[in-house]
Write a protein that holds these residues in place. Structure first.
Motif, PDB file in Angstrom:
ATOM      1  N   ASP A 124     108.524  59.250  23.146  1.00 18.29           N
ATOM      2  CA  ASP A 124     109.048  57.896  23.366  1.00 18.29           C
ATOM      3  C   ASP A 124     107.954  56.851  23.147  1.00 18.29           C
ATOM      4  O   ASP A 124     108.213  55.779  22.576  1.00 18.29           O
ATOM      5  CB  ASP A 124     109.617  57.771  24.778  1.00 18.29           C
ATOM      6  CG  ASP A 124     110.921  58.524  24.950  1.00 18.29           C
ATOM      7  OD1 ASP A 124     111.559  58.844  23.923  1.00 18.29           O
ATOM      8  OD2 ASP A 124     111.306  58.804  26.097  1.00 18.29           O
ATOM      9  N   TYR A 126     105.360  57.177  21.224  1.00 22.79           N
ATOM     10  CA  TYR A 126     105.137  57.130  19.773  1.00 22.79           C
ATOM     11  C   TYR A 126     106.141  56.182  19.116  1.00 22.79           C
ATOM     12  O   TYR A 126     105.767  55.291  18.338  1.00 22.79           O
ATOM     13  CB  TYR A 126     105.265  58.538  19.182  1.00 22.79           C
ATOM     14  CG  TYR A 126     105.380  58.547  17.674  1.00 22.79           C
ATOM     15  CD1 TYR A 126     104.254  58.505  16.865  1.00 22.79           C
ATOM     16  CD2 TYR A 126     106.639  58.548  17.057  1.00 22.79           C
ATOM     17  CE1 TYR A 126     104.353  58.480  15.484  1.00 22.79           C
ATOM     18  CE2 TYR A 126     106.751  58.529  15.673  1.00 22.79           C
ATOM     19  CZ  TYR A 126     105.606  58.490  14.895  1.00 22.79           C
ATOM     20  OH  TYR A 126     105.719  58.456  13.527  1.00 22.79           O
ATOM     21  N   LYS A 127     107.431  56.374  19.421  1.00 24.82           N
ATOM     22  CA  LYS A 127     108.470  55.568  18.791  1.00 24.82           C
ATOM     23  C   LYS A 127     108.365  54.094  19.182  1.00 24.82           C
ATOM     24  O   LYS A 127     108.716  53.211  18.397  1.00 24.82           O
ATOM     25  CB  LYS A 127     109.849  56.123  19.143  1.00 24.82           C
ATOM     26  CG  LYS A 127     110.116  57.491  18.516  1.00 24.82           C
ATOM     27  CD  LYS A 127     111.559  57.894  18.612  1.00 24.82           C
ATOM     28  CE  LYS A 127     111.994  58.213  20.019  1.00 24.82           C
ATOM     29  NZ  LYS A 127     113.374  58.752  20.072  1.00 24.82           N
ATOM     30  N   LYS A 219     113.927  60.637  14.549  1.00 25.58           N
ATOM     31  CA  LYS A 219     112.849  59.832  13.979  1.00 25.58           C
ATOM     32  C   LYS A 219     111.468  60.174  14.540  1.00 25.58           C
ATOM     33  O   LYS A 219     110.534  59.392  14.411  1.00 25.58           O
ATOM     34  CB  LYS A 219     113.123  58.337  14.193  1.00 25.58           C
ATOM     35  CG  LYS A 219     114.344  57.836  13.431  1.00 25.58           C
ATOM     36  CD  LYS A 219     114.489  56.341  13.577  1.00 25.58           C
ATOM     37  CE  LYS A 219     115.678  55.843  12.766  1.00 25.58           C
ATOM     38  NZ  LYS A 219     115.847  54.370  12.879  1.00 25.58           N
ATOM     39  N   ALA A 220     111.316  61.323  15.136  1.00 25.05           N
ATOM     40  CA  ALA A 220     110.003  61.739  15.641  1.00 25.05           C
ATOM     41  C   ALA A 220     110.032  63.216  15.975  1.00 25.05           C
ATOM     42  O   ALA A 220     111.078  63.770  16.323  1.00 25.05           O
ATOM     43  CB  ALA A 220     109.614  60.936  16.874  1.00 25.05           C
ATOM     44  N   SER A 235     102.353  63.547  17.890  1.00 19.06           N
ATOM     45  CA  SER A 235     103.670  63.127  17.412  1.00 19.06           C
ATOM     46  C   SER A 235     103.578  62.442  16.051  1.00 19.06           C
ATOM     47  O   SER A 235     102.558  61.814  15.720  1.00 19.06           O
ATOM     48  CB  SER A 235     104.304  62.152  18.412  1.00 19.06           C
ATOM     49  OG  SER A 235     104.381  62.702  19.709  1.00 19.06           O
ATOM     50  N   ASP A 237     106.386  61.187  12.410  1.00 19.47           N
ATOM     51  CA  ASP A 237     107.678  61.212  11.735  1.00 19.47           C
ATOM     52  C   ASP A 237     107.469  61.761  10.325  1.00 19.47           C
ATOM     53  O   ASP A 237     107.596  61.051   9.323  1.00 19.47           O
ATOM     54  CB  ASP A 237     108.274  59.807  11.693  1.00 19.47           C
ATOM     55  CG  ASP A 237     109.655  59.789  11.056  1.00 19.47           C
ATOM     56  OD1 ASP A 237     110.254  60.868  10.936  1.00 19.47           O
ATOM     57  OD2 ASP A 237     110.111  58.699  10.665  1.00 19.47           O
TER      58      ASP A 237
END
Length: 265
Positions: A124, A126-127, A219-220, A235, A237
């Protein structure tokens, strides 16, 4: 001394007046009140009309005898019966829960619940930050030595910011984050010349040591492991093999004494 007829009329008394339950010594006072208070008189008129409508609608039912299932003694017996059933259900739940807890004690003690939660938090994070353009980190990578010292002090153990230049990745910087355990977590971000970003998340964990695991979300995705009660999550993508190379390079530098990690897939 104030007489009973001089007392102000309350709404409860108005309802009792409509229902025919008002004390006799207050009826005259309420009637006099309604004569000088048209709003209350209108409310009383509406209540009376509603009462008459209900009586007209259910007059036939009201005249019928009460079914035996609805009599008070029947309801009380049913209530006691249901109470007994409910009590038995509670006892059964405690017993089955206790047995399940006893049987699963060893498994639950080893379950990586916190470990998995930390991994989800890392993904989370990372995103959230990977899309930032101006403020993706608190301390820039140009101050790497200061960054590592600061984060190590805040998290309470010595950190390393791996050098990933051989993979075409430069340290953007890092930041301090909260972990669900209440402790602090360290967060490093790396970026390639093409703009792809990777992050390394470090936080205390009750899991001592594990092999490397893989977790993919929308997306990750991440490779993660625990070493000496610290969880590490890498992490990105990208496709799995590319992320594996980044995670393996980070692992080798975080603990240079350890052999190249094996994957638990």
């Amino acid at each position: 001394m104030m007489m009973n007829s001089d007392l102000p009329v309350t709404e409860d008394e108005l309802h009792a007046f409509v229902d025919g339950e008002l004390a006799a010594d207050r009826r005259e006072a309420v009637e006099a009140w309604l004569a000088t208070h048209p709003d209350d008189a209108a409310r009383v008129g509406a209540w009376r009309a509603q009462t008459e409508a209900i009586r007209g609608r259910f007059a036939n039912v009201a005249g019928q005898p009460v079914p035996s299932r609805l009599k008070l003694d029947q309801l009380m017996r049913a209530r006691r019966s249901w109470a007994a059933v409910a009590a038995a259900a509670v006892v059964a739940a405690f017993v089955s829960g206790g047995l399940a807890g006893w049987m699963m004690h060893g498994a639950s003690a080893a379950a990586p619940d916190e470990f998995e939660r930390l991994t989800a938090e890392a993904i989370d994070a990372y995103k959230l930050y990977v899309v930032e353009v101006r403020h993706p980190v608190e301390v820039p990578g140009t101050e790497a030595e200061h960054l590592v010292q600061w984060l190590s002090k805040r998290v309470g153990y010595q950190l390393r910011a791996p050098d990933l230049e051989r993979l075409g990745l430069n340290l953007v910087g890092g930041r301090l984050l909260p972990a669900s355990s209440g402790a602090a977590a360290a967060f490093f971000m790396y970026e390639s010349a093409s703009g792809e970003r990777f992050t390394i998340y470090c936080a205390r964990s009750n899991t001592a040591n594990t092999a490397m695991h893989y977790n993919a979300k929308e997306k990750a995705s991440a490779f993660y492991w625990a070493d000496g009660n610290v969880a590490y999550v890498v992490s990105g993508d990208v496709e799995r093999q590319r992320l594996w190379k980044v995670a393996a390079a980070a692992y080798e530098q975080i603990d240079p004494r350890a052999p190249r990690p094996g994957r638990s897939l």
